[in-house]
Design an enzyme around this catalytic site. Structure first.
Site, PDB file in Angstrom:
ATOM      1  N   ASP A 361      30.196  -1.966 -82.122  1.00  0.00           N
ATOM      2  CA  ASP A 361      29.896  -1.768 -83.410  1.00  0.00           C
ATOM      3  C   ASP A 361      29.909  -0.209 -83.414  1.00  0.00           C
ATOM      4  O   ASP A 361      29.174   0.416 -83.159  1.00  0.00           O
ATOM      5  CB  ASP A 361      28.210  -2.074 -83.268  1.00  0.00           C
ATOM      6  CG  ASP A 361      27.562  -1.665 -84.525  1.00  0.00           C
ATOM      7  OD1 ASP A 361      27.926  -1.108 -85.443  1.00  0.00           O
ATOM      8  OD2 ASP A 361      26.197  -1.930 -84.686  1.00  0.00           O
ATOM      9  N   GLN A 364      27.802   3.567 -86.837  1.00  0.00           N
ATOM     10  CA  GLN A 364      27.143   4.967 -86.722  1.00  0.00           C
ATOM     11  C   GLN A 364      28.613   5.818 -86.350  1.00  0.00           C
ATOM     12  O   GLN A 364      27.875   7.008 -86.149  1.00  0.00           O
ATOM     13  CB  GLN A 364      25.868   5.112 -85.863  1.00  0.00           C
ATOM     14  CG  GLN A 364      24.896   4.308 -86.438  1.00  0.00           C
ATOM     15  CD  GLN A 364      24.392   5.153 -87.752  1.00  0.00           C
ATOM     16  OE1 GLN A 364      24.375   6.191 -87.835  1.00  0.00           O
ATOM     17  NE2 GLN A 364      23.834   4.014 -88.807  1.00  0.00           N
ATOM     18  N   LYS A 387      28.396   3.951 -94.808  1.00  0.00           N
ATOM     19  CA  LYS A 387      28.079   4.695 -93.604  1.00  0.00           C
ATOM     20  C   LYS A 387      29.242   5.789 -93.477  1.00  0.00           C
ATOM     21  O   LYS A 387      29.017   6.911 -92.773  1.00  0.00           O
ATOM     22  CB  LYS A 387      28.006   4.080 -92.296  1.00  0.00           C
ATOM     23  CG  LYS A 387      26.758   3.207 -92.264  1.00  0.00           C
ATOM     24  CD  LYS A 387      25.549   3.782 -92.444  1.00  0.00           C
ATOM     25  CE  LYS A 387      24.276   2.491 -92.549  1.00  0.00           C
ATOM     26  NZ  LYS A 387      24.131   2.131 -91.188  1.00  0.00           N
ATOM     27  N   CYS A 525      15.416  -0.504 -87.675  1.00  0.00           N
ATOM     28  CA  CYS A 525      16.193  -1.853 -87.218  1.00  0.00           C
ATOM     29  C   CYS A 525      16.488  -1.559 -85.805  1.00  0.00           C
ATOM     30  O   CYS A 525      17.565  -2.367 -85.428  1.00  0.00           O
ATOM     31  CB  CYS A 525      17.277  -2.084 -88.375  1.00  0.00           C
ATOM     32  SG  CYS A 525      16.635  -2.454 -90.076  1.00  0.00           S
TER      33      CYS A 525
END
Length: 563
Positions: A361, A364, A387, A525
């Site tokens: 993932d 970020q 993002k 989250c």
């Protein structure tokens, strides 16, 4: 040719560039060279539009090793020469975009439909590279030239690079001029979403004014333009990730949809009762819930690797949860709640030794550091466009070709088929097999522009600057009485998660908002990792390359006043 940029600027009615710093346009003439006659043509000429009005520029390949595993990521930098912006004869002559030179000229001398990338036409390219491929966005996009010429920088630039100036970069982001409650906007909520540069905003406008159509199959000009915009963005994304091929890039709505796509296709086909999925304590809910659902459907089991009190994955424990039943490992490259940078390459290698498929993932990570999916050797990589300074509603799944070719479609409909009868359907090859229906064409084009933007600044440049700003912010926040930092790994991206003694996080967030300071308060989250630290919520300030020390100072002083 060659022909200097001073000559080109003069022909276009723009101010000259200082001879001391002007690069030279190098385009050796050949008998069939299409550039020479076009650049030599009268500005009033009406060139035939290029059928691809938005060809993808070719940035310098992103081959810098990912610094995620190094505690001391940056040595002391060599002093830089005077920033190139200071050598400009006037503000009108050109401006810098991070480490990029942009030399303006008027495009309406050449075409009636030139996109206003960067607000004006511009020759562009990173000055950190002595010989680089310039973007020439507005010229090429308008169909004025058929290929991108090479720019040669003066020799002084061959060994040194100009200082990154965030104050200059901020001018590319219109919303940073916004005022909130009568105060200057201080945007420190970048982990939730990033702001958009003018070039991305203008790219969307240009798409709807000049290219709007459905992609593929259309026999008319606008369909060709829209298809070029969409597929060019796919190629730009490939370059950004250093993926082997554009056929391994799938457009989705965002990282969340990307993770669900992998779970519903690869996961349902390969997992069965007794198999195991390994996650870490750091995960966002989007990298937990789809795997929980998959376990409920297949009878597989979730295993979780712990973190230490700094927020780092304990590698020994991570490997200990692996076994012969481990089929899938999914983890974040950067924690959205703590900012921890995981040792992704090492973790992927461990998982592969156990025969597991790895989903990384990158939501970020992509705005903070160079990403090279081939060096990482992940099997899947997901991220969201918003993002990384692109529009909302667009994201990416990278998957290794062999995996994608063996995966069934997730959704059925138009665009993902080759042939349909009532008896059977033949599906497209990847990536189109996974893009049923009309895609988010305009925002894909915006994503391509955003990725071009950060690649021109240079992801290593961004990484270095944010690392320095994070250090400054960490030191300043330590001055605030009663503030406790959550997530203290020495390997962090620009996330500062904290609690303030005697203050509810939502009250802190509301008080900062009154000062024009945007932060996030809540569980982000990521409830499991906050509960690992005995918390239900934190205040999170998160950084981007357009943030400056004044933003940190404003945050610290506002927090002190709360006491």
């Amino acid at each position: 040719m060659p022909r200097s940029l001073d000559e080109l600027a003069a022909a276009a009615g723009a101010p000259p560039v200082s001879p001391g710093i002007a690069p030279t346009l190098v385009a050796p003439p050949t008998p069939n060279d299409p550039i020479a006659p076009q650049l030599a043509a009268s500005p009033s000429a009406d060139p035939t539009p290029n059928p691809n009005p938005y060809p993808t520029p070719t940035p310098t390949p992103n081959s810098t090793p990912n610094p995620i595993a190094s505690p001391n990521r940056y040595p002391t930098p060599t002093p830089n020469p005077t920033p190139i912006a200071n050598a400009a004869p006037s503000d009108d002559a050109f401006h810098t975009l991070g480490s990029e030179v942009r030399i303006p000229f008027s495009m309406d001398r050449f075409t009636d439909a030139a996109p206003p990338v960067g607000g004006i036409g511009a020759f562009a390219g990173p000055v950190t590279d002595p010989r680089f491929v310039t973007a020439l966005d507005d010229v090429a996009h308008a169909g004025f030239v058929d290929r991108v010429p090479v720019i040669e920088q003066p020799s002084v630039r061959e060994t040194t690079s100009p200082a990154f100036d965030p104050h200059v970069v901020r001018k590319d982001f219109p919303i940073l001029e916004e005022r909130v409650h009568g105060k200057r906007l201080v945007w420190l909520d970048n982990a939730a979403t990033t702001q958009k540069p003018r070039s991305v905003i203008d790219r969307l406008t240009y798409y709807y004014e000049h290219e709007n159509s459905n992609v593929h199959r259309g026999a008319h000009a606008l369909a060709a333009r829209a298809t070029d915009a969409y597929e060019s963005a796919r190629e730009t994304t490939r370059k950004f990730l250093n993926a082997p091929s554009a056929g391994e890039i799938i457009f989705v709505r965002g990282a969340t949809e990307g993770l669900n796509l992998i779970a519903k296709t690869w996961g349902k086909r390969h997992l069965e009762a007794g198999d195991e999925i390994v996650l870490t304590h750091l995960e966002h809910h989007a990298n937990i819930v789809p795997w929980q659902q998959l376990c409920a459907e297949t009878g597989a089991r979730l295993r979780v690797a712990p973190v230490d009190d700094r927020g780092d994955v304990i590698l020994e424990e991570y490997e200990r949860v692996m076994c012969s039943r481990t089929k899938l490992v999914a983890f974040t490259q950067v924690s959205n709640a703590l900012g921890t940078i995981t040792p992704a390459r090492e973790m992927i290698a461990i998982a592969h030794r156990w025969g597991a498929t790895v989903v990384l993932d990158g939501a970020q990570a992509v705005s903070h550091m160079p990403v090279d999916v081939q060096a990482l050797d992940c099997d899947f990589y997901v991220f969201s466009g918003h993002k990384v300074f692109a529009p909302t509603g667009i994201g990416v799944v990278f998957g290794k070709r062999a995996l994608l070719e063996a995966m069934p479609p997730w959704q059925g409909g138009g665009n993902m088929i080759q042939d349909v009868t009532f008896e059977r359907t033949v599906y497209q090859e990847p990536p189109w097999r996974f893009e049923a229906g009309t895609g988010n064409i305009a925002d894909a084009a915006g994503l391509g522009t955003a990725l071009d933007y950060v690649m021109r600044i240079g992801m290593p440049t961004i990484d270095r600057y944010e690392h320095e700003l994070l250090g400054y912010a960490t030191e300043r926040l330590a001055e605030v009485p009663g503030l406790r930092m959550i997530g203290t790994s020495p390997n962090k991206a620009g996330v500062l998660s904290f609690v303030l003694a005697g203050q509810r996080t939502e009250d802190v967030g509301a008080a900062l908002d009154k000062e024009g300071i945007a932060v996030r308060s809540g569980h982000h989250c990521a409830q499991p990792i906050l509960r690992r630290f005995g918390l239900e919520a934190t205040v999170r300030a998160s950084l981007a390359f357009y943030n400056v020390r004044e933003d940190i100072d404003a945050l610290v002083e506002a927090l002190k006043r709360l006491r």
